[in-house]
Design a protein around this motif. Structure first.
Motif, PDB file in Angstrom:
ATOM      1  N   ALA A  32       0.806  -1.218   0.000  1.00 31.99           N
ATOM      2  CA  ALA A  32       0.000   0.000   0.000  1.00 31.99           C
ATOM      3  C   ALA A  32       0.837   1.265   0.000  1.00 31.99           C
ATOM      4  CB  ALA A  32      -0.938   0.003   1.210  1.00 31.99           C
ATOM      5  N   LYS A  33       2.169   1.120   0.043  1.00 28.19           N
ATOM      6  CA  LYS A  33       3.077   2.264   0.004  1.00 28.19           C
ATOM      7  C   LYS A  33       2.749   3.289   1.088  1.00 28.19           C
ATOM      8  CE  LYS A  33       3.919   1.845  -4.973  1.00 28.19           C
ATOM      9  NZ  LYS A  33       3.850   2.513  -6.269  1.00 28.19           N
ATOM     10  N   VAL A  34       2.732   2.824   2.310  1.00 29.13           N
ATOM     11  CA  VAL A  34       2.417   3.714   3.437  1.00 29.13           C
ATOM     12  C   VAL A  34       3.593   3.819   4.393  1.00 29.13           C
ATOM     13  CG1 VAL A  34      -0.061   3.292   3.320  1.00 29.13           C
ATOM     14  CG2 VAL A  34       1.378   1.788   4.708  1.00 29.13           C
ATOM     15  N   GLY A  35       4.780   3.373   3.969  1.00 22.23           N
ATOM     16  CA  GLY A  35       5.937   3.394   4.854  1.00 22.23           C
ATOM     17  C   GLY A  35       6.479   4.794   5.063  1.00 22.23           C
ATOM     18  N   LEU A  56      -0.213   4.515  11.247  1.00 22.39           N
ATOM     19  CA  LEU A  56       0.180   3.113  11.101  1.00 22.39           C
ATOM     20  C   LEU A  56       1.517   2.834  11.783  1.00 22.39           C
ATOM     21  CD1 LEU A  56      -0.713   1.914   7.487  1.00 22.39           C
ATOM     22  CD2 LEU A  56      -1.701   1.192   9.649  1.00 22.39           C
ATOM     23  N   LEU A  57       2.487   3.721  11.585  1.00 24.53           N
ATOM     24  CA  LEU A  57       3.783   3.536  12.227  1.00 24.53           C
ATOM     25  C   LEU A  57       3.651   3.585  13.750  1.00 24.53           C
ATOM     26  CD1 LEU A  57       6.847   3.222  12.080  1.00 24.53           C
ATOM     27  CD2 LEU A  57       7.025   5.705  11.877  1.00 24.53           C
ATOM     28  N   ALA A  96      -9.726   2.987  -1.983  1.00 23.68           N
ATOM     29  CA  ALA A  96      -9.171   2.830  -0.641  1.00 23.68           C
ATOM     30  C   ALA A  96      -7.662   2.947  -0.657  1.00 23.68           C
ATOM     31  CB  ALA A  96      -9.594   1.474  -0.068  1.00 23.68           C
ATOM     32  N   ARG A  97      -7.037   2.337  -1.658  1.00 25.79           N
ATOM     33  CA  ARG A  97      -5.576   2.401  -1.739  1.00 25.79           C
ATOM     34  C   ARG A  97      -5.102   3.833  -1.948  1.00 25.79           C
ATOM     35  NH1 ARG A  97      -2.150  -1.843  -2.927  1.00 25.79           N
ATOM     36  NH2 ARG A  97      -3.931  -3.074  -3.612  1.00 25.79           N
ATOM     37  N   LYS A  98      -5.798   4.560  -2.811  1.00 25.80           N
ATOM     38  CA  LYS A  98      -5.408   5.945  -3.069  1.00 25.80           C
ATOM     39  C   LYS A  98      -5.568   6.809  -1.824  1.00 25.80           C
ATOM     40  CE  LYS A  98      -6.369   6.029  -8.048  1.00 25.80           C
ATOM     41  NZ  LYS A  98      -7.184   6.628  -9.121  1.00 25.80           N
ATOM     42  N   VAL A  99      -6.626   6.553  -1.063  1.00 23.46           N
ATOM     43  CA  VAL A  99      -6.842   7.324   0.165  1.00 23.46           C
ATOM     44  C   VAL A  99      -5.716   7.066   1.156  1.00 23.46           C
ATOM     45  CG1 VAL A  99      -8.328   7.579   2.187  1.00 23.46           C
ATOM     46  CG2 VAL A  99      -9.335   7.484  -0.105  1.00 23.46           C
ATOM     47  N   HIS A 131      -2.746  10.299   2.243  1.00 24.18           N
ATOM     48  CA  HIS A 131      -2.838  10.976   3.538  1.00 24.18           C
ATOM     49  C   HIS A 131      -1.655  10.585   4.419  1.00 24.18           C
ATOM     50  CE1 HIS A 131      -6.949  11.504   2.075  1.00 24.18           C
ATOM     51  NE2 HIS A 131      -7.092  12.455   2.977  1.00 24.18           N
ATOM     52  N   THR A 132      -0.751  11.532   4.623  1.00 23.03           N
ATOM     53  CA  THR A 132       0.428  11.262   5.445  1.00 23.03           C
ATOM     54  C   THR A 132       0.052  10.980   6.894  1.00 23.03           C
ATOM     55  OG1 THR A 132       1.639  12.799   4.021  1.00 23.03           O
ATOM     56  CG2 THR A 132       2.701  12.148   6.069  1.00 23.03           C
ATOM     57  N   THR A 133      -1.023  11.594   7.360  1.00 15.95           N
ATOM     58  CA  THR A 133      -1.473  11.348   8.732  1.00 15.95           C
ATOM     59  C   THR A 133      -1.734   9.865   8.953  1.00 15.95           C
ATOM     60  OG1 THR A 133      -2.490  13.543   8.799  1.00 15.95           O
ATOM     61  CG2 THR A 133      -3.200  11.951  10.462  1.00 15.95           C
TER      62      THR A 133
END
Length: 766
Positions: free
Chosen positions: A94-97, A140-141, A126-129, A133-135
C-alpha cells in the motif's frame, strides 16, 4: 520455515511449539481466578462463578481459536508473523511506509521474488486514500511501535507474574507461612538466575523443555476432569452464553475492572502469531487445537467445579483445588512450567527489539544471534538487564498477583486491539475480500476487545498505571530515534555531492591515490556523502580503490544471500570507484558477520568479471546496479584460499593480532594508512579466453589493493537544534542527541579495528 514441510516435520514443530509458543499460555490457570476481585464484600455466588467461567470459555474460543488460529495466522509475511510483519506487508503493498528506506525512490531495491511493492489495482479508491494521507502513514507507524512496546512490557512484567504465582503455592500449602514472605524472595532469586543465564543458551529452554509443558498440560487437564466428576459434573451447562450475559448485568462500575483478569487466560495468544516464523501455521494450529485448548478448557471447568462447592476459596491460589497429597510435586512442576513460559516471553522480546532496530526505530544495541539454525533468535544484553530490573522492581513494588494481573491485562488487550485495527487493511488491500468482510472482522472482534479495554482502563489505579508510564517512555524513545534518524537522512540527502563534482576531479579524484582499499560507509544509495567531499578537500589523498557501502533495510523478513548485494560503478572504469548496497530484512543478521570484508571483496570480484555480460541489471538513478549472487553458471572473479601472510616487515601496516603498530612518519599518509590483519586471501581464476584482458587487469588491481590493506571512512555526526523549532521538536531532537551519544556505534558489529577507522566530523542542523 526453511525446511520442506512434511507431516513428520509438522508434528516435530508442534511438539517444540508447546514449549516456545504456549509455555506462557499454559500456566495462565495459576493466576486467572486468583487475580479476580469482584468487590471487597461478600463471597461470590455460584451464579456469578458460572458467569466468569462462561466469559473465560468464550474469550478463549473467540480470540485465540477463531481470531488467531483461523484468521490472523493467514496474514503472514513470507512465513513471519507479528505486528511488524503486518506493517511490513502494508508498506510493500500500500506504500504507506515512513521509514527512509521505504520511500518510493528506493523501490527498485526490491526484487520481484522478495515481494515487490504492489502496482496492481492502483485505481482502488481505498488504496489511493491510504497513500495520499500522510497522517494515516504516521498512525500506522505509531500503531506498529505501540504494538512493539506492548511486547517489551509483557517481557518486563509477565515473568514476575508467572513465577510469583507458581511460587505462591509453595508458601500457602507446603510451608504454611504468611503471604509473600517466601514467594517474593524465591521469585527474585529465580528471575535473577533466569536473566543472568540468558547469554549461556537459555534460549533453548523452550524447545528442550517442551516435555515439561506437555506434562503440565496433561496434569491440569486431568486435574480438571477429576474435579468435575468429584465436585460438580453439571458445570458444563455454565458454558451457555446466558450465564455470561446475566453476569454482565450484575456488574457495576466498582467491579467492572474484574473483567480484565479474564484476559490473563489469553496472554499468549499474540505469541502464536509473533512466533510464526520459528514454526509453521500447521504446527501451531495442531499444538493449540489438540493439546492446549482442550487442556485449558478442562482445567477451567474443573477449577469452577471445585469453587462452586467451596465458594469461600474463590480468589485463593490455584493449588487449593489440587489434592493435598500432590501439593509438593505440583508446586515444583508449576515453577518449572512458569520458567519455561517466562523464557519464551523474554526470547520474543529480544526478537521484537531486533526487528525495531533493523527498521531504524530503536537505539543501536548489541545483538547476538544465538542460533545458526533458527533465524531471528537473538540475545540483546542491554535489553536483558533492563527487563530484569523492571521485573524485580514491579514484583517488589506490587507484591500482589491482582495488581500485576491488572497491568498485564492492559498489555494483552492493547496488543490485540492493534492487530484488530491492522487486519481490516490486510483483508481489503492484500486479500481483496472487500470492505464489508473487513468491517465484519473489525466490528466482531473489536467490540469484544473494546469491552475488555474499558475494563482494563478502570483498573488504572490498581496496577495498570505502570503500563501507561512505560508505554509513554518507550514510545517517546522510539519516536525520538525514528524522528532524529529520518531528519539526519533527509539532511544527508539534501547536502549530498553530485557525481559530476567527483568525476570533474579526474581519475585521480584530485588527490594522491595510495595503495589499498577505502570503504566509505554512508546511508545514501545515490550521490556522494558531504563528509567525503570535506575529507578530499582537506586531505587530498585516498586509496586506489574506493567502495561506497550502504546498508539498506527493506520491508521483508529475510533477503536471500544471492539477492543481498547490489554493486555498480560510479562513473568510468578507470576511476576504480564502486558502490555496494547491502540489503537486509528485519530478521536478517547481515551486520553481525565476522567475514563481512571477505564477502564484499568476493562480490566485487564477481561483479567485475560478469559486468559486461548484462546479468540481472536493474535500472538505477546513477546508472546500472547489478544483483551479484552465487550463480552456478558463472565462474567467480576471485577464488578464496588460505589466510594471507601478515607481511609484518612492511612498516605501512598494522598487525591487529599482536597489537604492534608501525606507521609512516608522514602525517598525511598516517591519516589514511590501511590495516593488515588475518583474512581470507583471494587469487585470480585460471586464464580463460572468455575473460577480457581489461577484466583481468582490474581484478589484479583489486587483489593488489586488498593485499596492501583496508581503511574505513565514516562520518562522525554532531547535532544542533534548528532555531525556531517548536518545543516538541526540540525535545525529540534532544532525546535523539542523547541516545546517539550514548548508544553503540554504527559499525561496531562489523569488527572494524579502531586504528583502521577514520571519522570525519559532520555538523547536522535539524
Amino acid at each position: 520455515m526453511l525446511q520442506k514441510e512434511t507431516w513428520q516435520n509438522t508434528l516435530s514443530l508442534s511438539f517444540q511449539s508447546l514449549g516456545v509458543v504456549y509455555g506462557h499460555l499454559s500456566v495462565a490457570p495459576l493466576y486467572v481466578f486468583g487475580s479476580m476481585s469482584l468487590s471487597p464484600k461478600e463471597i461470590i455466588s455460584e451464579e456469578e462463578l458460572y458467569g466468569l467461567l462462561s466469559f473465560i470459555f468464550w474469550t478463549l474460543t473467540l480470540i485465540p481459536l477463531l481470531k488467531y488460529i483461523f484468521i490472523v495466522l493467514q496474514a503472514d509475511d513470507n512465513g513471519e508473523g507479528g505486528t511488524f510483519a503486518l506493517y511490513s506487508l502494508l508498506c510493500r503493498h500500500a506504500k504507506v511506509g515512513l521509514l527512509p528506506n521505504y520511500q518510493i525512490s528506493n523501490h527498485e531495491l526490491l526484487t520481484d521474488d522478495m515481494g515487490s511493492f504492489s502496482e496492481m489495482n492502483m485505481e482502488s479508491k481505498a488504496r489511493k486514500v491510504f497513500q495520499s494521507h500522510t497522517t494515516f502513514h504516521y498512525l500506522l507507524l505509531s500503531m506498529a511501535l505501540l504494538g512493539s512496546c506492548m511486547v517489551i512490557e509483557d517481557g518486563a512484567l509477565n515473568p514476575a507474574l508467572s513465577v510469583f504465582s507458581a511460587s505462591s503455592g509453595l508458601e500457602q500449602s507446603v510451608l504454611n507461612v504468611p503471604t509473600g514472605s517466601v514467594a517474593v524472595p524465591l521469585t527474585c532469586v529465580i528471575l535473577i538466575g533466569l536473566f543472568v543465564l540468558q547469554p549461556y543458551g537459555t534460549h533453548k529452554i523452550g524447545s528442550m523443555f517442551a516435555p515439561i509443558v506437555i506434562i503440565w498440560l496433561l496434569f491440569i487437564g486431568g486435574l480438571g476432569l477429576y474435579n468435575i466428576f468429584c465436585w460438580n459434573h453439571l458445570v458444563f451447562h455454565a458454558l451457555c452464553p446466558k450465564y455470561m450475559y446475566n453476569f454482565m448485568k450484575t456488574l457495576d462500575l466498582k467491579n467492572w475492572g474484574s473483567l480484565s483478569s479474564i484476559l490473563l487466560c489469553i496472554t499468549g495468544s499474540e505469541a502464536m502469531f509473533a512466533d510464526l516464523g520459528h514454526f509453521s501455521q500447521k504446527s501451531i494450529k495442531i499444538g493449540f487445537g489438540f493439546m492446549v485448548y482442550p487442556s485449558l478448557v478442562l482445567c477451567y471447568l474443573g477449577q469452577t467445579a471445585y469453587l462452586s462447592r467451596n465458594l469461600e476459596k474463590f480468589g485463593t491460589h490455584f493449588i487449593s483445588c489440587v489434592p493435598r497429597c500432590i501439593h509438593g510435586p505440583f508446586t515444583v512442576l508449576a515453577i518449572l512450567a512458569s520458567i519455561v513460559g517466562s523464557q519464551a516471553i523474554i526470547t520474543g522480546t529480544f526478537s521484537v527489539v531486533n526487528q525495531c532496530l533493523a527498521l531504524g526505530c530503536f537505539p543501536r544495541v548489541k545483538v547476538i544471534h544465538t542460533s545458526k539454525n533458527i533465524r531471528g533468535r537473538v540475545y540483546i544484553p542491554e535489553v536483558n538487564w533492563i527487563l530484569m530490573a523492571l521485573c524485580l522492581i514491579s514484583l517488589v513494588a506490587f507484591r500482589d498477583i491482582e495488581d500485576l494481573g491488572n497491568a498485564i491485562g492492559l498489555v494483552v488487550i492493547t496488543g490485540m486491539l492493534i492487530t484488530t485495527c491492522l487486519m481490516p487493511l490486510i483483508i481489503t488491500l492484500l486479500w481483496k475480500k472487500g470492505i464489508f468482510i473487513a468491517a465484519c472482522f473489525a466490528i466482531s472482534f473489536g467490540s469484544i476487545e473494546a469491552l475488555y479495554f474499558s475494563a482494563c482502563l478502570s483498573n488504572f489505579l490498581k496496577g495498570a498505571w505502570i503500563i501507561v508510564i512505560l508505554s509513554l517512555i518507550l514510545m517517546f524513545t522510539m519516536i525520538s530515534w525514528h524522528y532524529g534518524s529520518t531528519k539526519k537522512y533527509q539532511y544527508d540527502l539534501e547536502n549530498k555531492v553530485s557525481i559530476k563534482w567527483l568525476t570533474s576531479l579526474g581519475p585521480s579524484l584530485g588527490a594522491v591515490r595510495v595503495p589499498g582499499i577505502g570503504f566509505i560507509y554512508t546511508d545514501l544509495v545515490t550521490g556522494i556523502p558531504a563528509f567525503f567531499s570535506h575529507f578530499i578537500i582537506n586531505i587530498p589523498a585516498y586509496h586506489q580503490v574506493l567502495v561506497f557501502v550502504s546498508f539498506v533495510s527493506v520491508p521483508v523478513p529475510y533477503i536471500p544471500p544471492d539477492k543481498r548485494h547490489l554493486i555498480g560503478r560510479i562513473y568510468r572504469k578507470e576511476y576504480r570507484v564502486y558502490r555496494c548496497i547491502i540489503r537486509y530484512g528485519y530478521r536478517d543478521n547481515v551486520k553481525d558477520s565476522n567475514d563481512f570484508e571477505d564477502q564484499l571483496i568476493f562480490k566485487l570480484g564477481e561483479f567485475i568479471s560478469t559486468e559486461d555480460m548484462g546479468l540481472e541489471l536493474n535500472s538505477h538513478v546513477e546508472g546500472r546496479v547489478t544483483v551479484v549472487g552465487d550463480q552456478k553458471q558463472i565462474k567467480a572473479g576471485l577464488i578464496p584460499i588460505d589466510e594471507a601472510d601478515l607481511n609484518l616487515g612492511d612498516p605501512s601496516f598494522v598487525d591487529r593480532e599482536n597489537g604492534d603498530t608501525q606507521l609512516r612518519d608522514d602525517q598525511l599518509q598516517s591519516a589514511i594508512v590501511p590495516v593488515k590483519r588475518k583474512k581470507v586471501r583471494f587469487v585470480l581464476p585460471p586464464e580463460s579466453p572468455e575473460m577480457p584482458a581489461s577484466v583481468v587487469e582490474e581484478l589484479q588491481e583489486l587483489l593488489d589493493a586488498r593485499d596492501s590493506g583496508t581503511a574505513y571512512l565514516l562520518g562522525h555526526s554532531r547535532f544542533v537544534v534548528r532555531n525556531g523549532s517548536n518545543l516538541l521538536k526540540k525535545l525529540l531532537i534532544l532525546v535523539y542527541i542523547f541516545l546517539e551519544r550514548n548508544c553503540r556505534g554504527p559499525l561496531v558489529a562489523l569488527d572494524i579495528p579502531h586504528v583502521a577507522l577514520l571519522k570525519v566530523g559532520t555538523l547536522y542542523t535539524i
